[in-house]
Design an enzyme around this catalytic site. Structure first.
Site, PDB file in Angstrom:
ATOM      1  N   GLY A  24       5.023   5.192  -2.536  1.00 15.68           N
ATOM      2  CA  GLY A  24       5.062   5.154  -1.064  1.00 15.68           C
ATOM      3  C   GLY A  24       6.013   6.215  -0.537  1.00 15.68           C
ATOM      4  N   ARG A  38      16.830  24.239  -3.085  1.00 16.21           N
ATOM      5  CA  ARG A  38      17.899  25.185  -2.737  1.00 16.21           C
ATOM      6  C   ARG A  38      19.020  25.190  -3.775  1.00 16.21           C
ATOM      7  NH1 ARG A  38      17.831  25.746   3.804  1.00 16.21           N
ATOM      8  NH2 ARG A  38      15.833  26.832   3.803  1.00 16.21           N
ATOM      9  N   ARG A  85      -0.284   7.258  -5.804  1.00 14.61           N
ATOM     10  CA  ARG A  85       0.014   6.286  -6.869  1.00 14.61           C
ATOM     11  C   ARG A  85      -1.032   6.558  -7.943  1.00 14.61           C
ATOM     12  NH1 ARG A  85       3.577   2.783  -4.138  1.00 14.61           N
ATOM     13  NH2 ARG A  85       2.995   2.243  -2.014  1.00 14.61           N
ATOM     14  N   ASP A 116      10.240   2.276  -8.109  1.00 15.50           N
ATOM     15  CA  ASP A 116      10.351   1.767  -9.479  1.00 15.50           C
ATOM     16  C   ASP A 116       9.189   2.218 -10.388  1.00 15.50           C
ATOM     17  OD1 ASP A 116      11.873   0.038 -11.292  1.00 15.50           O
ATOM     18  OD2 ASP A 116      10.021  -1.140 -11.320  1.00 15.50           O
ATOM     19  N   THR A 139      12.527   5.161  -1.747  1.00 11.54           N
ATOM     20  CA  THR A 139      11.715   4.033  -1.282  1.00 11.54           C
ATOM     21  C   THR A 139      12.406   3.342  -0.115  1.00 11.54           C
ATOM     22  OG1 THR A 139      10.926   1.810  -1.820  1.00 11.54           O
ATOM     23  CG2 THR A 139      12.711   2.639  -3.190  1.00 11.54           C
ATOM     24  N   ASP A 141      12.218   0.327   0.425  1.00  8.78           N
ATOM     25  CA  ASP A 141      12.510  -1.063   0.035  1.00  8.78           C
ATOM     26  C   ASP A 141      13.950  -1.273  -0.443  1.00  8.78           C
ATOM     27  OD1 ASP A 141       9.828  -1.413   0.532  1.00  8.78           O
ATOM     28  OD2 ASP A 141       9.237  -1.368  -1.573  1.00  8.78           O
ATOM     29  N   ASP A 143      14.973  -1.394  -3.405  1.00  3.69           N
ATOM     30  CA  ASP A 143      14.900  -2.430  -4.447  1.00  3.69           C
ATOM     31  C   ASP A 143      15.134  -1.863  -5.851  1.00  3.69           C
ATOM     32  OD1 ASP A 143      12.608  -0.929  -4.528  1.00  3.69           O
ATOM     33  OD2 ASP A 143      11.242  -2.615  -4.789  1.00  3.69           O
ATOM     34  N   ARG A 176       9.072 -16.877  24.479  1.00  5.34           N
ATOM     35  CA  ARG A 176       8.237 -17.108  23.304  1.00  5.34           C
ATOM     36  C   ARG A 176       9.033 -17.011  22.006  1.00  5.34           C
ATOM     37  NH1 ARG A 176       3.162 -13.319  25.162  1.00  5.34           N
ATOM     38  NH2 ARG A 176       1.895 -14.997  25.994  1.00  5.34           N
ATOM     39  N   MET A 183       8.437  -4.774   5.929  1.00  5.56           N
ATOM     40  CA  MET A 183       8.030  -4.438   4.552  1.00  5.56           C
ATOM     41  C   MET A 183       9.147  -4.736   3.563  1.00  5.56           C
ATOM     42  SD  MET A 183       5.793  -0.969   4.592  1.00  5.56           S
ATOM     43  CE  MET A 183       4.018  -1.043   4.763  1.00  5.56           C
ATOM     44  N   ARG A 185       8.034  -5.278  -0.093  1.00  2.06           N
ATOM     45  CA  ARG A 185       7.377  -5.886  -1.263  1.00  2.06           C
ATOM     46  C   ARG A 185       7.950  -7.269  -1.539  1.00  2.06           C
ATOM     47  NH1 ARG A 185       3.995  -2.522  -4.053  1.00  2.06           N
ATOM     48  NH2 ARG A 185       4.509  -0.366  -3.649  1.00  2.06           N
ATOM     49  N   GLU A 201      16.946 -15.290  14.921  1.00  2.00           N
ATOM     50  CA  GLU A 201      17.328 -16.710  14.867  1.00  2.00           C
ATOM     51  C   GLU A 201      17.052 -17.276  13.477  1.00  2.00           C
ATOM     52  OE1 GLU A 201      16.243 -15.375  17.737  1.00  2.00           O
ATOM     53  OE2 GLU A 201      18.132 -15.882  18.730  1.00  2.00           O
ATOM     54  N   ARG A 225      20.333 -25.436  22.645  1.00  2.00           N
ATOM     55  CA  ARG A 225      21.552 -24.709  23.023  1.00  2.00           C
ATOM     56  C   ARG A 225      21.301 -23.732  24.173  1.00  2.00           C
ATOM     57  NH1 ARG A 225      22.355 -23.263  17.693  1.00  2.00           N
ATOM     58  NH2 ARG A 225      23.353 -24.894  16.508  1.00  2.00           N
ATOM     59  N   GLU A 236       7.853  -9.372   3.907  1.00  3.18           N
ATOM     60  CA  GLU A 236       6.411  -9.489   3.626  1.00  3.18           C
ATOM     61  C   GLU A 236       6.109 -10.316   2.371  1.00  3.18           C
ATOM     62  OE1 GLU A 236       4.508  -5.735   2.988  1.00  3.18           O
ATOM     63  OE2 GLU A 236       5.964  -5.071   1.513  1.00  3.18           O
ATOM     64  N   ARG A 258       3.988 -15.762  18.679  1.00  7.15           N
ATOM     65  CA  ARG A 258       3.170 -14.555  18.514  1.00  7.15           C
ATOM     66  C   ARG A 258       3.664 -13.810  17.272  1.00  7.15           C
ATOM     67  NH1 ARG A 258       0.935 -16.952  21.893  1.00  7.15           N
ATOM     68  NH2 ARG A 258       0.065 -16.225  23.881  1.00  7.15           N
TER      69      ARG A 258
HETATM   70  O1  F6P Z   1       7.223   0.412  -1.542  1.00  4.88           O
HETATM   71  C1  F6P Z   1       7.110   0.824  -0.219  1.00  4.88           C
HETATM   72  C2  F6P Z   1       6.086  -0.022   0.518  1.00  4.88           C
HETATM   73  O2  F6P Z   1       6.044   0.444   1.861  1.00  4.88           O
HETATM   74  C3  F6P Z   1       6.316  -1.533   0.476  1.00  4.88           C
HETATM   75  O3  F6P Z   1       7.314  -1.959   1.368  1.00  4.88           O
HETATM   76  C4  F6P Z   1       4.942  -2.029   0.811  1.00  4.88           C
HETATM   77  O4  F6P Z   1       4.739  -3.333   0.294  1.00  4.88           O
HETATM   78  C5  F6P Z   1       4.058  -1.041   0.098  1.00  4.88           C
HETATM   79  O5  F6P Z   1       4.804   0.153  -0.050  1.00  4.88           O
HETATM   80  C6  F6P Z   1       2.762  -0.728   0.805  1.00  4.88           C
HETATM   81  O6  F6P Z   1       2.041   0.145   0.003  1.00  4.88           O
HETATM   82  P1  F6P Z   1       0.738   0.940   0.476  1.00  4.88           P
HETATM   83  O7  F6P Z   1       1.179   2.029   1.423  1.00  4.88           O
HETATM   84  O8  F6P Z   1       0.150   1.483  -0.769  1.00  4.88           O
HETATM   85  O9  F6P Z   1      -0.129  -0.059   1.191  1.00  4.88           O
END
Ligand code: F6P
Length: 334
Positions: A24, A38, A85, A116, A139, A141, A143, A176, A183, A185, A201, A225, A236, A258
């Site tokens: 990604g 550079r 990928r 990763d 990335t 993420d 992660d 609302r 995102m 993963r 919240e 409150r 996600e 919503r």
């Molecule tokens: O790893 C980056 C990421 O944006 C994740 O947060 C998300 O789950 C995934 O890639 C989405 O991948 P794609 O763009 O292949 O749908």
């Protein structure tokens, strides 16, 4: 934020390196590409940009880059090298052929900027063929085990926050409950940061979800409150329908709910200053590690330092979400 750069001595006579972005895309990848190119040129090393990640390596698509080819890209989102990928690169015989091709072209090392899966591919290339690689964490993420930060994370958090601030306005006007999915993963690093900075919240993290009863109870407490509108940030995670299902259930239980699924908007846009500095430092350090004869490494940051960790100790490992981040998001919300 600035990190201390490693002091490395050149020991290798590498003449050419290749670099690619993979997986990604993440804002700041271009800043890393610019820094690799550079720094390499400054050290009299030629740099070849591989197009479309590992797919470009498989199909021999690469071009020599000069200073001008990375001019005016520092501030741009996405990746000028394009990304992919690649399924083909997962085959050992393909990796063997690629290492031979690179050696034939007198290319002495490869820099991979990605997540990763991309770093795993880089590590396999080196362990199976001996071809030197360095990985950079790219990335949104954040992660990747072994580094505190990754290129694109800060920008993604800020982009999500911008959206959340807007959603707050309409949530307040209509009184609302808004469910905002971010995102990340199977991890919740974006969700935790966005939850804290956006004053959510409720923050729902993968594997640490609150039950439906608890969510209703928290929303009602919040109403009691005096809060007329609420924001739920959802990571996600693995269930692609979680946000919509939860929104439906809340509506069935008398809330005006919503959903807003932020999706790929979080991956685009100009990188923040933080990500530009991070990417520039990591890109530059990657070249210097290679020239110091060190490879099969992830170059990342820990504390206030740019560090390198063996890829073998990084890939496939789960980076744990600090419990106190989730606790803080929840504490401040009440
Ligand atoms: O790893 C980056 C990421 O944006 C994740 O947060 C998300 O789950 C995934 O890639 C989405 O991948 P794609 O763009 O292949 O749908």
């Amino acid at each position: 934020m600035m990190w201390t750069m490693p002091q490395l001595k050149r020991t290798q006579a590498i003449k050419r390196i290749a670099l690619l972005t993979s997986g990604g895309d993440a804002p700041g990848m271009n800043a890393a590409v610019r820094a690799v190119v550079r720094t390499a040129l400054e050290r009299d090393v030629e740099a070849f940009g591989v197009e479309k990640g590992y797919s470009g390596l498989v199909h021999g698509q690469m071009a020599l880059m000069d200073r001008a080819s990375v001019a005016n890209i520092l501030h741009r989102g996405g990746t000028v090298l394009k990304t992919d990928r690649s399924e083909e690169f997962k085959r050992p015989e393909v990796r063997k052929r690629i290492a031979e091709d690179l050696r034939r072209q007198d290319i002495g090392a490869l820099v991979v900027i990605g997540g990763d899966g991309s770093l795993t591919g880089a590590h396999l290339l080196q362990t199976e063929t001996g071809f030197p690689v360095i990985g950079l964490p790219g990335t949104i993420d954040n992660d990747i085990f072994g580094t505190d930060d990754s290129i694109g994370f800060d920008t993604a958090v800020n982009t999500a926050l911008e959206a959340i601030d807007r959603i707050r306005d309409t949530a307040t006007s209509h009184e609302r409950v808004f469910l905002v999915e971010v995102m990340g993963r199977s991890t919740g690093f974006i969700a935790a940061s966005v939850g804290i900075a956006g004053g959510a919240e409720i923050v729902l993290m993968p594997g640490r979800d609150l039950g439906f009863e608890e969510i209703c109870h928290t929303l009602k407490e919040s109403e009691r409150r005096g809060k007329k509108s609420s924001l739920i940030v959802i990571a996600e995670g693995e269930n692609p329908n979680l946000t919509n299902q939860l929104t439906r259930s809340l509506n069935e239980h008398g809330f005006q709910a919503r959903a807003a699924i932020l999706g790929h908007v979080q991956r685009g846009g100009s990188p923040t200053g933080h990500d530009r500095v991070l990417a520039s430092m990591l890109g530059s350090a990657a070249v210097d590690y290679l020239l110091a004869g060190q490879s099969d490494l992830l170059v990342g940051v820990r504390g206030d330092e740019v560090i390198a960790a063996p890829l073998a100790q990084v890939i496939g490992k789960k980076k744990e979400q600090p419990r106190e981040h989730i606790a803080l998001a929840r504490l401040l919300a009440t």
